[in-house]
Design a protein around this motif. Structure first.
Motif, mmCIF file in Angstrom:
data_model
loop_
_atom_site.group_PDB
_atom_site.id
_atom_site.type_symbol
_atom_site.label_atom_id
_atom_site.label_comp_id
_atom_site.label_asym_id
_atom_site.label_seq_id
_atom_site.Cartn_x
_atom_site.Cartn_y
_atom_site.Cartn_z
ATOM 1 N N LEU A 170 0.806 -1.222 0.000
ATOM 2 C CA LEU A 170 0.000 0.000 0.000
ATOM 3 C C LEU A 170 0.840 1.274 0.000
ATOM 4 C CD1 LEU A 170 -2.743 -1.059 2.580
ATOM 5 C CD2 LEU A 170 -3.102 -0.602 0.152
ATOM 6 N N LEU A 171 1.955 1.252 0.704
ATOM 7 C CA LEU A 171 2.695 2.500 0.912
ATOM 8 C C LEU A 171 3.178 3.170 -0.369
ATOM 9 C CD1 LEU A 171 4.630 1.956 4.239
ATOM 10 C CD2 LEU A 171 3.070 3.813 3.692
ATOM 11 N N PRO A 172 3.637 2.423 -1.393
ATOM 12 C CA PRO A 172 4.032 3.141 -2.612
ATOM 13 C C PRO A 172 2.916 4.010 -3.180
ATOM 14 C CG PRO A 172 4.829 0.888 -2.686
ATOM 15 C CD PRO A 172 3.934 0.980 -1.483
ATOM 16 N N ILE A 173 1.674 3.574 -3.002
ATOM 17 C CA ILE A 173 0.532 4.348 -3.480
ATOM 18 C C ILE A 173 0.176 5.448 -2.480
ATOM 19 C CG2 ILE A 173 -1.906 4.211 -4.115
ATOM 20 C CD1 ILE A 173 -1.364 1.262 -4.877
ATOM 21 N N LEU A 174 0.158 5.082 -1.199
ATOM 22 C CA LEU A 174 -0.263 6.045 -0.179
ATOM 23 C C LEU A 174 0.710 7.208 -0.061
ATOM 24 C CD1 LEU A 174 -1.545 3.706 2.705
ATOM 25 C CD2 LEU A 174 -2.754 4.543 0.679
ATOM 26 N N ALA A 187 -8.991 4.663 1.022
ATOM 27 C CA ALA A 187 -7.553 4.957 1.073
ATOM 28 C C ALA A 187 -7.286 6.442 0.813
ATOM 29 C CB ALA A 187 -6.809 4.093 0.059
ATOM 30 N N GLU A 188 -7.934 6.997 -0.200
ATOM 31 C CA GLU A 188 -7.710 8.419 -0.513
ATOM 32 C C GLU A 188 -8.233 9.314 0.598
ATOM 33 O OE1 GLU A 188 -7.278 9.593 -4.978
ATOM 34 O OE2 GLU A 188 -9.261 8.708 -4.686
ATOM 35 N N ARG A 189 -9.390 8.957 1.152
ATOM 36 C CA ARG A 189 -9.930 9.763 2.244
ATOM 37 C C ARG A 189 -9.000 9.751 3.442
ATOM 38 N NH1 ARG A 189 -16.225 7.634 1.919
ATOM 39 N NH2 ARG A 189 -16.877 9.000 0.194
ATOM 40 N N LEU A 190 -8.470 8.568 3.771
ATOM 41 C CA LEU A 190 -7.576 8.491 4.914
ATOM 42 C C LEU A 190 -6.329 9.332 4.672
ATOM 43 C CD1 LEU A 190 -6.938 7.259 7.666
ATOM 44 C CD2 LEU A 190 -5.804 5.383 6.477
ATOM 45 N N CYS A 191 -5.733 9.203 3.500
ATOM 46 C CA CYS A 191 -4.539 9.994 3.199
ATOM 47 C C CYS A 191 -4.846 11.486 3.259
ATOM 48 C CB CYS A 191 -4.004 9.630 1.812
ATOM 49 S SG CYS A 191 -3.331 7.957 1.711
ATOM 50 N N ARG A 210 -17.338 11.635 12.962
ATOM 51 C CA ARG A 210 -18.113 11.205 11.791
ATOM 52 C C ARG A 210 -18.453 12.406 10.905
ATOM 53 N NH1 ARG A 210 -21.503 6.728 11.840
ATOM 54 N NH2 ARG A 210 -21.916 6.975 14.083
ATOM 55 N N ILE A 211 -18.886 13.495 11.528
ATOM 56 C CA ILE A 211 -19.259 14.691 10.762
ATOM 57 C C ILE A 211 -18.042 15.272 10.048
ATOM 58 C CG2 ILE A 211 -20.122 17.050 10.971
ATOM 59 C CD1 ILE A 211 -21.686 15.942 13.519
ATOM 60 N N ALA A 212 -16.903 15.318 10.753
ATOM 61 C CA ALA A 212 -15.698 15.900 10.147
ATOM 62 C C ALA A 212 -15.228 15.075 8.955
ATOM 63 C CB ALA A 212 -14.597 16.007 11.194
ATOM 64 N N ILE A 213 -15.271 13.739 9.079
ATOM 65 C CA ILE A 213 -14.853 12.895 7.954
ATOM 66 C C ILE A 213 -15.819 13.055 6.781
ATOM 67 C CG2 ILE A 213 -14.503 10.531 7.186
ATOM 68 C CD1 ILE A 213 -13.583 9.830 9.997
ATOM 69 N N ALA A 214 -17.113 13.058 7.081
ATOM 70 C CA ALA A 214 -18.099 13.248 6.013
ATOM 71 C C ALA A 214 -17.920 14.603 5.350
ATOM 72 C CB ALA A 214 -19.507 13.110 6.579
ATOM 73 N N ASP A 215 -17.612 15.615 6.157
ATOM 74 C CA ASP A 215 -17.357 16.963 5.632
ATOM 75 C C ASP A 215 -16.133 16.949 4.726
ATOM 76 O OD1 ASP A 215 -17.433 19.683 5.229
ATOM 77 O OD2 ASP A 215 -16.973 20.240 7.300
ATOM 78 N N SER A 216 -15.073 16.276 5.156
ATOM 79 C CA SER A 216 -13.847 16.224 4.351
ATOM 80 C C SER A 216 -14.067 15.484 3.042
ATOM 81 C CB SER A 216 -12.727 15.540 5.138
ATOM 82 O OG SER A 216 -12.942 14.151 5.233
ATOM 83 N N ALA A 217 -14.998 14.524 3.046
ATOM 84 C CA ALA A 217 -15.277 13.751 1.833
ATOM 85 C C ALA A 217 -16.278 14.444 0.921
ATOM 86 C CB ALA A 217 -15.797 12.365 2.214
#
Length: 1002
Positions: A550-554, A595-599, A667-674
């Protein structure tokens, strides 16, 4: 029991025909009990009986098997009941009946060398000689070869049908079938050399070295009972003229095909298919190795490299075959670097499905949705994408590849087990269907009798309860659905495209490549980042293996954020917190969105990173949009009530209430970021979380107080300010008023004291810090400064006291503050009565000129005194020029002026009030739009400050990095921080001009 009943009990389906065969004279003298016992082992008793009677006619000696060798009789009836074609072979060649014998326990498969030697001996060729020449020629040699082949096939079929678990035995059977086919090609080539002796000089024939490259299932050693054998021919004859060498090579290749497939007394074995060669049917049948490599380097399509994944030298010159394998392997394992490789493979799979005849689709075991091709394409795509860097994946057969992909973490263990079991079962169905007539087919048979026989033949020899046709079809359909789901999940895995586009050095994540790449990507501390990478990828545990993938992509996705170093550090901490959780890395591998959201959040938000670190299980939400939908107030309150009922101790109850609020903030902050929530939805959701927490804290406080004294008053919490307008952001305080009303008969002084205890306990409950403390998690601060008489007045008043105060001493600023009053927690009846009390105050029938002057005076004083010393008024988000305060005070002034006659202005929401102002024509639409945009952007910037740094700030950042971070959160692209700054300053200047014109009249 009648004969018909006995036949039905034994599994016969054609009672009339089977009765006639039972009366055949060939069965005279055979014990009926022994016969029926043997027929009970047959997949199709009807077929076994018919074939046995016909076999008796040509070889009466088999009648003695029941008494002389009962185990051989069992093996014979298993074979006759499963394969009419092999039964007919024994009738044609009864001398080969000795091949039918019960397999010894744990009998090994026949070695490839033994099969090669046996078939070469059948055509009088010396197996000890390289490139042997047969002693027999022509049709006679072909018939000997085919008979010897079918004898071995018979031995294998008996072992297969007698195995306790045919699904487990399938890979062994498939390997032996491929080795048997390779031996047949070798023997047929020996015959072809002998047949050419009269056409070309012996030295010229010997000078042409020919290697037969097995492709497809033959190359992978996973062949069916009957299948085309895909091959490619390679020649090498440096001492001969190229044209002569090509003619001899073509004659040899044609002779191979003729030996196994031409018409003759002994039927053909299978077709030799050379259409996978360069240029297909239009290309020459044979080529030199150099010609092959030239074609592959210049003109080959993506599908050709996928086909070469299975390439293996199976016959002919071994040294030339080895050279071919070594030459094409690098082409195969770098093919995923071709532009559009992944999509090309996916498009090819779709074309295969689209070209299936409509009437065949529901019956297809191989090509249809959920069939063998879905498994094979899925596995091959993963191999080709990841195999260039991971040599453990460089295997040919599907079963071994699934195991390798699972061991290396490219497929989860459970998915790999499901995929392996499904593939074996579908292949077993295919084998048994083909074995009946030794006919190439991949369709589920239609008739009940055929399906019943298929069901019986796919279960182990020791199974006591035979499956039915219906149960077999249900299992097949379940398997199809499982394969379809796994194919959709894995084959269309979004990360495959990204992984295919990495360079080999990046994919391998070598220390040298990683350091250079980190610096190129913009990591400010490559050495520190390398320490994190080494900690994440060191060792042989499955977690380390997955993180190496995963790390080469992340790493690139972290670099897309504002602070890639912080992103990598956050990923390390989160991974260590989650330990060996099986779902975490699997989710990142299988879900590009997760993966993209976490990064994104780890490299762009200290607030979310800190919350994730103490609630790592919440990472699950990243891969599921439904999980990111904020819980409603009702849902949260129901959960809080349930927690309080099970945990009556105040400290325990409050700990759980704070955890629920913290969970919802995350939950709200992650949804907001997405980008899943609008700005208004974020404010509403945050307000719901605060309301549920305050209501829970109020109940805990009341329960605490009322354990030592009886309840004598009701208390209600009234939200004020942005909390009242449901327009809060992350980390906002809760501006409130406290109101109480003594119960009938209660002493007013005692009720006041009890109310003060309740609200004091409420504030203490909410402000108790979490354990462990979380930097990003601010406790919910309760601010009652907007109460009558401000900080000099009592913390809580009775409803009557509020009524008296507003009647005699209320000031205009208090009426303005009440515009955003909204019940938050407590008695619904008391809340309704309080709103009834304040409505005439906050929505006056007219606004006196003196009151307007007072509002303007207070606002001017705020601008002069409350703006922090040294702060730039143009950059302060709350009190600055054209910012939140300006917009809100202008709108509130219009509400005070007109709400009595414009009901739509009676709202605590600033946005709703602006809509009403525009609809009523109180301000021009373009001015309202400017105010709305300014208010929204400023509110978003306040939220972005908290999200980025974990701390509240009311100032537009000056630092380029901080400005870039808040710009990203506000929806600006990378490198757009300066653009955000310009937009904000321009928008607030226009907003300030509108404010001054309409508020101050200037």
């Amino acid at each position: 029991m009648s004969l018909a009943g006995r036949l039905i009990s034994a599994g016969f389906t054609d009672l009339e025909k089977s009765t006639r065969f039972l009366e055949a004279p060939e069965l005279a003298g055979i014990d009926a009990e022994l016969l029926f016992a043997a027929l009970g082992h047959a997949a199709s008793p009807d077929l076994a009986l018919q074939s046995y009677v016909r076999l008796l006619a040509v070889e009466p000696a088999v009648a003695d098997l029941f008494t002389r060798e009962p185990d051989r009789a069992t093996a014979l009836f298993r074979l006759l009941g499963a394969s009419e074609a092999l039964g007919e072979f024994l009738m044609r060649h009864p001398g080969h009946l000795e091949a039918v014998r019960p397999p010894a326990r744990a009998e090994p498969a026949v070695a490839p060398e033994q099969l090669r030697a046996s078939l070469l001996a059948a055509v009088d060729a010396d197996p000890a000689v390289e490139n042997p020449v047969a002693g027999k020629t022509g049709t006679g040699a072909h018939q000997c070869l085919r008979a010897a082949y079918r004898r071995h096939l018979t031995e294998l079929a008996v072992r297969d049908l007698s195995h306790p678990s045919p699904v487990d035995y399938l890979p062994t059977a498939a390997r032996e079938l491929a080795d048997l086919a390779a031996a047949a090609l070798e023997a047929s080539l020996a015959v072809a050399r002998a047949d050419l002796a009269g056409s070309y000089p012996a030295d010229d024939i010997a000078a042409v070295r020919l290697a037969v490259i097995g492709m497809g299932k033959c190359g992978a050693r996973e062949l069916n009972y009957i299948s085309d054998v895909d091959v490619i021919y390679v020649i090498d004859a440096p001492s001969l003229d190229e044209a002569l060498a090509s003619r001899i090579g073509t004659a040899l290749a044609t002779g191979i095909s003729r030996g196994v497939y031409s018409p003759g007394p002994e039927p053909a074995l299978w077709e030799v298919d050379a259409n996978l060669r360069p240029e297909g049917r239009d290309g020459p049948l044979v080529r030199t190795l150099e010609s092959h490599l030239t074609y592959y380097s210049r003109w080959a399509s993506t599908w050709e490299f996928q086909a070469l994944l299975k390439a293996r030298a199976v016959a002919g010159d071994p040294e030339l075959g080895r050279r071919y394998e070594e030459a094409v392997a690098p082409l195969v394992w770098t093919s995923s670097e071709r532009e559009g490789f992944v999509e090309s493979v996916r498009a090819m799979r779709r074309r295969v499905t689209e070209n299936i005849p409509r009437h065949e689709g529901p019956k297809q075991l191989k090509l249809g949705s959920g069939g063998l091709r879905d498994v094979e394409f899925t596995v091959q795509l993963l191999q080709l994408v990841h195999g260039r860097a991971d040599e453990s994946l460089r295997v040919r057969d599907t079963v071994t590849a699934i195991t390798a992909l699972s061991a290396a973490g490219y497929i989860g263990r459970a998915d790999a087990a499901d995929l392996d079991n499904a593939y074996r079962y579908l292949r077993l169905l295919e084998h048994r269907i083909q074995l009946t007539q030794l006919r190439r087919t991949h369709l589920m048979p239609d008739g009940d009798a055929a399906r019943h026989a298929l069901a019986r033949s796919t279960e182990g020899a020791l199974v006591s309860v035979r499956p039915t046709a219906r149960s077999m079809v249900e299992k097949w359909q379940r398997t199809r659905r499982l394969v379809e789901r796994l194919h959709e999940t894995i084959f269309y895995r979004p990360l495959l495209n990204t992984a295919a586009n990495l360079s080999l050095e990046d994919a391998k994540l070598t220390p040298e490549a990683a350091q250079a790449r980190l610096a190129a990507l913009g990591y400010s501390d490559p050495k520190g980042a390398m320490r994190h990478i080494e900690a994440l990828t060191g060792g042989i545990r499955r977690r380390a293996v997955l993180q190496r993938q995963l790390l080469p992509i992340l790493l690139a996705w972290f670099a897309d954020g504002v602070d890639p170093d912080a992103g990598l550090l956050g990923f390390r901490r989160l991974s260590e917190s989650l330990g060996e959780s099986h779902w975490y890395l699997g989710m990142l591998r299988d879900s590009k969105a997760a993966a993209e959201r976490l990064c994104n959040v780890l490299s762009s938000s200290r607030f979310i990173t800190d919350l994730l670190e103490v609630s790592p299980e919440s990472t699950k939400w990243l891969g599921s949009d439904p999980e990111l939908v904020p819980d409603t107030f009702e849902s949260q309150w129901q959960e809080i009530r349930s927690k309080m009922s099970r945990h009556p101790q105040p400290q325990d109850a409050m700990r759980l209430i704070r955890l629920i609020r913290r969970r919802e903030l995350l939950r709200i902050a992650i949804a907001d970021s997405a980008g899943l929530l609008t700005q208004a939805a974020v404010g509403n959701a945050l307000a719901d979380a605060d309301r549920a927490a305050v209501l829970g804290a109020l109940h805990v406080a009341e329960n605490t107080i009322h354990t030592s004294e009886p309840r004598i008053t009701d208390v209600v919490v009234i939200a004020m300010g942005r909390q009242g307008g449901r327009e809060i952001t992350y980390g906002s305080d809760a501006d409130v008023l406290y109101v109480h009303r003594p119960l009938p008969g209660a002493d007013s002084a005692a009720a006041q004291r009890q109310a003060e205890k309740v609200v004091a306990q409420l504030a203490a409950n909410l402000t108790q810090p979490s354990k462990p403390p979380v930097l990003a998690e601010r406790v919910l601060e309760i601010d009652a400064a907007l109460r009558p008489e401000g900080r000099q007045g009592p913390m809580v008043r009775s409803l009557d006291s509020f009524r008296e105060y507003y009647k005699r001493w209320s000031l205009i600023w208090e009426a303005q503050a009440l515009l955003r009053a909204r019940p938050m927690a407590g008695s619904d009846a008391l809340a309704a009565d309080f709103l009834e009390l304040i409505d005439p105050i906050r929505y006056p029938s007219s606004l006196l000129e003196t009151d307007e002057r007072e509002i303007r005076r207070i606002k001017a004083r705020m601008e002069a005194e409350r703006l922090p010393r040294g702060a730039d008024p143009s950059r302060h988000l709350k009190l600055g020029r054209g910012a939140l305060s300006d917009v809100e005070w202008l709108i509130q002034l219009l509400q005070l002026r007109h709400a009595a006659r414009v009901p739509e202005l009676r709202t605590a929401s600033t946005l709703e009030a602006m809509d009403a102002v525009e609809a009523a024509g109180l301000l021009p639409a373009r001015e309202v739009e400017t105010l709305r945009r300014s208010w929204l952007l400023t509110s978003r910037l306040r939220a972005a400050n908290v999200i980025w740094s974990g701390r509240s700030s009311d100032v537009l950042p000056s630092s380029r990095r901080d400005l870039e971070a808040v710009a990203r959160w506000c929806g600006y692209g990378p490198g757009k921080g300066a653009e955000l700054e310009e937009d904000y300053l321009r928008l607030t200047r226009r907003s300030r001009a509108i404010f001054e014109r309409n508020f101050y009249g200037t």
